[in-house]
Design a protein around this motif. Structure first.
Motif, PDB file in Angstrom:
ATOM      1  N   PRO A   5       1.231   1.565  -8.648  1.00  0.00           N
ATOM      2  CA  PRO A   5      -0.056   1.872  -9.261  1.00  0.00           C
ATOM      3  C   PRO A   5      -1.203   2.012  -8.252  1.00  0.00           C
ATOM      4  O   PRO A   5      -2.252   2.575  -8.573  1.00  0.00           O
ATOM      5  CB  PRO A   5      -0.321   0.704 -10.188  1.00  0.00           C
ATOM      6  CG  PRO A   5       0.684  -0.332  -9.891  1.00  0.00           C
ATOM      7  CD  PRO A   5       1.758   0.289  -9.028  1.00  0.00           C
ATOM      8  N   ARG A   6      -1.025   1.562  -7.020  1.00  0.00           N
ATOM      9  CA  ARG A   6      -2.069   1.744  -6.001  1.00  0.00           C
ATOM     10  C   ARG A   6      -2.282   3.210  -5.692  1.00  0.00           C
ATOM     11  O   ARG A   6      -3.363   3.603  -5.278  1.00  0.00           O
ATOM     12  CB  ARG A   6      -1.690   1.018  -4.711  1.00  0.00           C
ATOM     13  CG  ARG A   6      -1.985  -0.441  -4.731  1.00  0.00           C
ATOM     14  CD  ARG A   6      -1.830  -1.068  -3.397  1.00  0.00           C
ATOM     15  NE  ARG A   6      -0.678  -0.543  -2.699  1.00  0.00           N
ATOM     16  CZ  ARG A   6      -0.282  -0.895  -1.500  1.00  0.00           C
ATOM     17  NH1 ARG A   6      -0.968  -1.804  -0.853  1.00  0.00           N
ATOM     18  NH2 ARG A   6       0.764  -0.367  -0.931  1.00  0.00           N
ATOM     19  N   ASN A   7      -1.287   4.018  -5.857  1.00  0.00           N
ATOM     20  CA  ASN A   7      -1.419   5.441  -5.571  1.00  0.00           C
ATOM     21  C   ASN A   7      -2.359   6.134  -6.550  1.00  0.00           C
ATOM     22  O   ASN A   7      -2.793   7.251  -6.315  1.00  0.00           O
ATOM     23  CB  ASN A   7      -0.055   6.108  -5.579  1.00  0.00           C
ATOM     24  CG  ASN A   7       0.793   5.649  -4.416  1.00  0.00           C
ATOM     25  OD1 ASN A   7       0.258   5.188  -3.417  1.00  0.00           O
ATOM     26  ND2 ASN A   7       2.106   5.763  -4.539  1.00  0.00           N
ATOM     27  N   LEU A   8      -2.674   5.488  -7.662  1.00  0.00           N
ATOM     28  CA  LEU A   8      -3.597   6.065  -8.630  1.00  0.00           C
ATOM     29  C   LEU A   8      -5.061   5.936  -8.173  1.00  0.00           C
ATOM     30  O   LEU A   8      -5.940   6.542  -8.756  1.00  0.00           O
ATOM     31  CB  LEU A   8      -3.420   5.391  -9.985  1.00  0.00           C
ATOM     32  CG  LEU A   8      -2.110   5.674 -10.716  1.00  0.00           C
ATOM     33  CD1 LEU A   8      -2.054   4.877 -11.999  1.00  0.00           C
ATOM     34  CD2 LEU A   8      -1.982   7.146 -11.003  1.00  0.00           C
ATOM     35  N   LEU A   9      -5.333   5.162  -7.144  1.00  0.00           N
ATOM     36  CA  LEU A   9      -6.697   4.983  -6.652  1.00  0.00           C
ATOM     37  C   LEU A   9      -7.314   6.282  -6.160  1.00  0.00           C
ATOM     38  O   LEU A   9      -8.530   6.451  -6.206  1.00  0.00           O
ATOM     39  CB  LEU A   9      -6.736   3.938  -5.531  1.00  0.00           C
ATOM     40  CG  LEU A   9      -6.628   2.486  -5.971  1.00  0.00           C
ATOM     41  CD1 LEU A   9      -6.646   1.567  -4.756  1.00  0.00           C
ATOM     42  CD2 LEU A   9      -7.758   2.124  -6.902  1.00  0.00           C
TER      43      LEU A   9
END
Length: 189
Positions: A5-9
């Motif tokens: 989910p960090r890639n959604l930043l």
């Protein structure tokens, strides 16, 4: 599907950029300066700053009608808040005019008001008239150069050969060379 989910930043800046036409005008109106802009307020003001000073061994000469009348010496002179008031320590004043007999005055503190030409001496004031062998002692003495009047608002003691005078307020007029005392006057002969 994205595993982390960090890639959604990275979507957050894109979302702010796309929606900026909606939130930017109200935010700009909120942050706008109120009351207008005056470019003169951003300029430095030209004022004459107070020039405070401290001097050692000072000599002030008071003149009237282009004639030297008084020489005021002080071990130390300085200004604090008002540059038209000179405060002094260990003051010695001498009448150097040729119209009257010489007078010497000593005190521990003094104040010279430049605009009013007013000298105030305090703390163990001693006035000596050497030709008449007279000594006057007081705690405060004021000289007004405009009126040529010497005033001691407190108690005064005058010593002369064979005489001692104690009184309250004393006024001495240089034009008539007359004394005026108030309160109780006591003379010992």
């Amino acid at each position: 599907m994205i595993k982390n989910p960090r890639n959604l930043l990275w979507l957050l800046p894109v979302l702010l950029f796309v929606t900026s036409p909606l939130w930017r005008p109200p935010l700009a109106a909120f942050l706008a300066p109120r009351g207008g802009y005056n470019p003169k307020l951003a300029q430095p003001q030209e004022e004459s700053p107070i020039q405070n000073f401290i001097l050692e061994s000072v000599a002030i000469t008071m003149t009237s009608n282009s004639k030297e009348e008084w020489q005021i010496d002080a071990n130390r002179a300085y200004t604090q808040g008002d540059d038209h008031e000179i405060e002094m320590e260990e003051v010695s004043a001498m009448y150097i005019g040729s119209e009257r007999e010489p007078i010497n005055i000593e005190s521990r503190k003094g104040l010279y008001l430049i605009d009013k030409r007013h000298l105030v001496l305090t703390d163990h004031v001693k006035v000596v008239k050497p030709l008449r062998n007279q000594v006057m002692l007081s705690e405060r003495l004021e000289y007004d150069d405009a009126d040529k009047v010497l005033v001691s608002p407190g108690k005064v003691t005058i010593l002369a050969p064979g005489m001692k005078l104690n009184a309250g307020r004393m006024d001495y007029d240089f034009s008539t060379e007359g004394f005026e005392f108030s309160d109780r006057v006591k003379v010992n002969l």
